[in-house]
Design a protein around this motif. Structure first.
Motif, PDB file in Angstrom:
ATOM      1  N   PHE A  71      21.232   9.249  31.932  1.00 26.68           N
ATOM      2  CA  PHE A  71      21.053  10.183  30.818  1.00 26.68           C
ATOM      3  C   PHE A  71      21.600   9.636  29.504  1.00 26.68           C
ATOM      4  O   PHE A  71      21.403  10.228  28.464  1.00 26.68           O
ATOM      5  N   SER A 111      20.754   6.672  28.308  1.00 27.23           N
ATOM      6  CA  SER A 111      19.851   5.672  27.731  1.00 27.23           C
ATOM      7  C   SER A 111      19.252   6.186  26.427  1.00 27.23           C
ATOM      8  O   SER A 111      19.189   7.402  26.183  1.00 27.23           O
ATOM      9  N   VAL A 122      16.133   6.241  25.396  1.00 30.72           N
ATOM     10  CA  VAL A 122      14.939   7.091  25.535  1.00 30.72           C
ATOM     11  C   VAL A 122      15.293   8.456  26.108  1.00 30.72           C
ATOM     12  O   VAL A 122      14.661   9.449  25.770  1.00 30.72           O
ATOM     13  N   MET A 123      16.293   8.505  26.997  1.00 32.14           N
ATOM     14  CA  MET A 123      16.692   9.814  27.525  1.00 32.14           C
ATOM     15  C   MET A 123      17.251  10.692  26.406  1.00 32.14           C
ATOM     16  O   MET A 123      16.991  11.892  26.358  1.00 32.14           O
ATOM     17  N   LEU A 168      16.403  10.455  23.313  1.00 38.24           N
ATOM     18  CA  LEU A 168      15.228  10.829  22.519  1.00 38.24           C
ATOM     19  C   LEU A 168      14.498  11.999  23.187  1.00 38.24           C
ATOM     20  O   LEU A 168      14.023  12.920  22.521  1.00 38.24           O
ATOM     21  N   ALA A 169      14.425  11.954  24.524  1.00 44.47           N
ATOM     22  CA  ALA A 169      13.763  13.030  25.266  1.00 44.47           C
ATOM     23  C   ALA A 169      14.483  14.358  25.064  1.00 44.47           C
ATOM     24  O   ALA A 169      13.877  15.418  25.106  1.00 44.47           O
ATOM     25  N   ALA A 170      15.785  14.275  24.845  1.00 50.11           N
ATOM     26  CA  ALA A 170      16.561  15.499  24.664  1.00 50.11           C
ATOM     27  C   ALA A 170      16.759  15.797  23.181  1.00 50.11           C
ATOM     28  O   ALA A 170      17.833  16.207  22.749  1.00 50.11           O
ATOM     29  N   GLY A 226      16.961  13.906  20.571  1.00 48.37           N
ATOM     30  CA  GLY A 226      17.709  12.991  19.718  1.00 48.37           C
ATOM     31  C   GLY A 226      16.802  12.048  18.959  1.00 48.37           C
ATOM     32  O   GLY A 226      15.577  12.208  18.939  1.00 48.37           O
TER      33      GLY A 226
END
Lengths: 237, 395
Positions: free
Chosen positions: A209, A211, A213-214, A216-218, A220
Motif C-alpha cells: 500500500f 507504492s 501507484v497505490m 495514486l489509487a487512493a 494521491g
C-alpha cells in the motif's frame, strides 16, 4: 540437523516409452532419495510427465487457461522443496513442451527453489543447450539451478561418468534443500521481488500500500513529474 | 439485483454460414438487441469501447443516447469506457450530457482496455497505463464534484479554473464502476472512492475473481464506506441457452470454437467446467449462475455476453427471449431469497444518489452566469455559488 520430509517434483518432457529423458530424471530422483535418506530425511517424489499435459498446452499458451493437468502440476510445484527438470533436445533447443510448460507458469512459483536441470540428445553436439538455454529460463523464474547440469547423449548412457555426475547433481540438490534456502527466501527476501497479485499458485495476495501507484489509487498524486518522465519517449502535452 | 447484457461490438464472421455483417448491419442489429433487452424485461445494456476494426463502438455515448431515447426502463452503461486513452475532461462532459439525456438512467464502467496499440493512437504510453488510468480517474472524480477545478498532473495539460459542462444531472455525478481483471490498484481506487467494482468473470477460473472481489470488499470497508458486504459488485459472464443442454452445446460450439478470443483453444466442455461460461438448458444456466454469489458474496449486477463471435442477430434475440422469459425471472427470485437482507439489492440508481445527497430537499440546478467569454475568470460560473459575479478590472 532435524529430520525433514522433502518434496521433489520431477518434470520430464520425454515422449517415448521408455524415454531416455524420463529415465535420466528418474535416476537422478532415485539418487536424491537415497542421499536424502542417508542424511536421515524422508522424500516424497511426484512426477509430471509433460507428454500427458500436451493437450492442455495450446490453451495455456494462448489464454493462460490451465487445464486439470496443469493445475495439478502447478500445485505440486508450489509445494515442492526441489525440482528435477528434464527435456530432450530437438533442433538444437529444449523441447517445445518443456519450454512451453515453464513459460506459462507464474513468475513466483519457483523462487529460490533448487532445481537439477537435465537434457538428453541424439548427439553430444547439443551438450550446451541445458546451460545456455534452459539455465537462463530458470534464472528468469528466479529458481536456483544446481551447479551440475546433466546431459546425456547415447554414448553417455552406459558411461559411469554420467552416474557420477548424476550423483553430484543429486547431492547438490539435497544439500540445497537441507540449507532451507527457498524457505528462508520466502521468509526474508520474498517481498523484495516483484510479484503479481494472485501469483505463486494464487497464494501471493499481499499488496504494497506504500507504492506510488497505490497512493495514486487512493486519491494521491505521483511524485515529481521530472523523475517519472525521464524515460518517456515523448514530451508530455 | 440487476441483470443485463454487455456487448464488445465485435463484427465477426459467422463461422456457420460464412457471412460477415457490414458495420451498418451490426450497428442496426445492436440497437435491435438493446431494445429487445428492454422488451424482455432486462435491466441493463452495456457496450464496450474500441478504436479498431473489427469493432464499431468507438463512441459509446452516442449509441447509448440513442438506445435510451427508444427505451423507458433500461439502464445504459459501458463495458468499458477507456479511462486511459480518453481525456478525462471529455469523459466528464460526454457522460454528464448522457446522464441528462437519459434522466439519470445510466452509469459507466471504467477500464484500461485490452488493445495495446490504442495508446499511441491517442498520444499515450502503454508503459504508463496504470498510473494514467488512476490519475485520470482522480481528475474525473473532481470534475464532476467541483464547479471549478485547478489541477495539475502528469499526463495532460494542467487546468486552471476549468468548469466541465454540463454539470451532472441534479449535481449528482453518475455512478462509476471500475473494471479490472488482475490489478489490485484498480480495485483499491474503486474502494477508496466507494465506487463499484466489476469483474470480467469470463476468461478466468472463479478463484481469480474471488480474490479480487474479496480484496475490493476489504478495502471498501477499510475506507469507511460501510461493511464489506455493502460494497457494490458486478460480474460479467457468458451464456448460451438451448431447449436442452445438448441443443445448446451443438448450436453454440461452432461459434465457441472460432471465437476471436478463446477459439482454437480449450474445448467447450473444459471451458464450461473451469470458467463461468454457462452453456446449457434454462435450468443449467440458472444453476450455474446461482453459484456465482457463493464465491463473491451478494452482488448487485450480472451482465451476460451473448452477442459475440459472429452469432447472428436472430440467435441473439432468441437468447434474449430465453434470458428474459425463463432464466432471469427465476434468478431474480432465487437471488433475492438468498440475499443477506443487509446487503444492497441493487447498485445505486440516480434517484438513490439524489436521495442520499439531498434527502427530501430539492436537488441543486446549476444556472450559469452570463457568458464572460472565457468561462474561467472571476469566481464560480454559477449563480448559486459564493462570489457569483466576476469582478472586472476597471480601465
Amino acid at each position: 540437523m532435524t529430520q525433514e520430509t522433502y518434496r521433489i517434483v520431477v518434470v520430464s518432457a520425454g515422449v517415448s516409452n521408455p524415454s531416455s529423458t524420463s529415465m535420466l530424471a528418474d535416476r537422478t530422483a532415485q539418487r536424491a532419495v537415497a542421499l536424502a535418506r542417508a542424511h536421515g530425511h524422508d522424500v516424497e517424489i511426484s512426477v509430471v510427465e509433460l507428454r500427458e499435459l500436451l493437450p492442455e498446452l495450446p490453451q495455456a499458451l494462448s489464454t493462460q487457461f490451465m487445464g486439470p493437468g496443469f493445475r495439478r502440476a502447478i500445485d505440486l510445484l508450489a509445494e515442492a522443496d526441489g525440482v528435477i527438470a528434464a527435456t530432450p533436445v530437438y533442433k538444437a533447443g529444449a523441447s517445445a513442451a518443456f519450454s512451453g510448460f515453464f513459460q506459462v507458469l507464474d513468475n513466483d512459483l519457483l523462487i529460490g527453489k533448487p532445481a537439477v536441470l537435465a537434457a538428453t540428445a541424439g548427439t553430444s553436439r547439443h551438450a550446451l543447450v541445458i546451460d545456455q538455454e534452459v539455465r537462463g529460463m530458470f534464472a528468469y523464474l528466479r529458481a536456483l539451478p544446481v551447479p551440475t547440469s546433466l546431459f546425456a547423449a547415447p554414448e553417455d548412457m552406459n558411461d559411469p561418468a554420467l552416474g557420477s555426475r548424476i550423483d553430484r547433481a543429486a547431492q547438490e540438490l539435497v544439500l540445497l534443500m537441507e540449507s532451507g534456502f527457498a524457505r528462508a527466501v520466502r521468509g526474508e527476501t520474498w517481498d523484495t521481488y516483484s510479484h503479481e497479485f494472485g501469483s505463486d499458485a494464487g497464494r501471493e495476495v499481499t499488496v504494497d500500500f506504500s507504492s506510488a501507484v497505490m497512493k495514486l489509487a487512493a486519491g494521491g498524486t505521483l511524485p515529481s513529474q521530472t523523475s517519472r518522465n525521464r524515460d518517456k519517449p515523448t514530451t508530455p502535452r | 439485483m440487476q441483470f443485463g447484457i454487455m456487448s464488445v461490438s465485435d463484427i465477426t464472421r459467422d463461422p456457420v454460414n460464412d457471412y460477415t455483417p457490414s458495420e451498418a448491419e451490426r450497428i442496426k442489429n445492436t440497437l435491435a438487441i438493446a431494445l429487445k433487452a428492454e422488451e424482455v424485461g432486462l435491466d441493463v445494456f452495456a457496450i464496450g469501447e474500441h478504436h479498431n476494426p473489427p469493432f464499431f463502438s468507438s463512441s459509446p455515448t452516442t449509441l447509448l443516447a440513442s438506445i435510451a431515447a427508444q427505451t423507458e426502463h433500461l439502464t445504459v452503461t459501458t463495458s468499458t469506457t477507456l479511462i486511459t486513452t480518453n481525456d478525462p475532461v471529455r469523459i466528464a462532459e460526454e457522460y454528464a450530457l448522457l446522464q441528462h439525456l437519459t434522466h439519470g438512467r445510466m452509469d459507466l464502467m471504467l477500464g484500461r482496455g485490452n488493445t495495446g496499440p490504442v495508446y499511441p493512437w491517442f498520444g499515450q504510453d502503454i508503459r504508463q497505463g496504470l498510473p494514467l488510468a488512476l490519475e485520470n480517474y482522480n481528475l474525473l472524480h473532481r470534475l464532476w464534484r467541483e464547479d471549478v477545478v485547478d489541477w495539475e498532473g502528469n499526463f495532460r495539460t494542467p487546468l486552471q479554473g476549468f468548469t466541465s459542462t454540463p454539470r451532472p444531472l441534479d449535481d449528482v455525478p453518475p455512478f462509476v464502476w471500475h473494471g479490472s481483471i488482475r490489478t489490485p490498484e484498480i480495485a483499491e481506487q474503486a474502494a477508496y472512492y466507494g465506487n463499484g467494482f466489476f469483474a470480467n468473470h469470463i476468461f478466468w477460473p472463479k478463484e481469480h475473481t474471488q480474490r479480487m472481489v474479496q480484496f475490493y470488499r476489504q478495502r471498501f470497508e477499510h475506507y469507511g464506506h460501510g461493511a464489506a458486504k455493502d460494497a457494490i459488485v458486478g460480474l460479467g459472464g457468458q451464456t448460451f441457452i438451448g431447449k436442452t443442454s445438448q441443443e445448446a452445446r451443438d448450436r453454440f460450439r461452432p461459434y465457441f470454437n472460432e471465437s476471436p478470443v478463446y477459439g482454437h483453444g480449450p474445448s467447450l466442455e473444459d471451458f464450461s467446467t473451469q470458467t463461468p461460461l454457462a452453456v446449457g438448458s434454462v435450468q443449467e444456466v440458472i444453476d450455474k449462475t446461482l453459484t456465482f454469489r457463493e464465491y463473491v458474496g451478494d452482488y448487485q449486477r450480472q451482465l451476460f455476453l451473448i452477442d459475440h463471435a459472429g452469432l447472428p442477430v436472430e440467435m441473439v434475440l432468441e437468447q434474449l427471449e430465453f434470458l428474459g422469459g425463463e432464466v432471469v425471472p427465476v434468478l431474480r427470485k432465487e437471488t433475492e431469497s438468498r440475499r443477506d437482507q443487509a446487503a444492497p439489492a441493487n447498485p445505486p440508481s440516480h434517484a438513490d444518489l439524489v436521495k442520499a445527497k439531498y434527502g427530501d430537499s430539492e436537488p441543486r440546478q446549476p444556472r450559469p452566469n452570463a457568458n464572460r467569454g472565457d468561462n474561467v475568470t472571476g469566481a464560480s460560473p454559477y449563480q448559486d455559488s459564493e462570489g457569483t459575479q466576476a469582478v472586472y478590472p476597471t480601465l
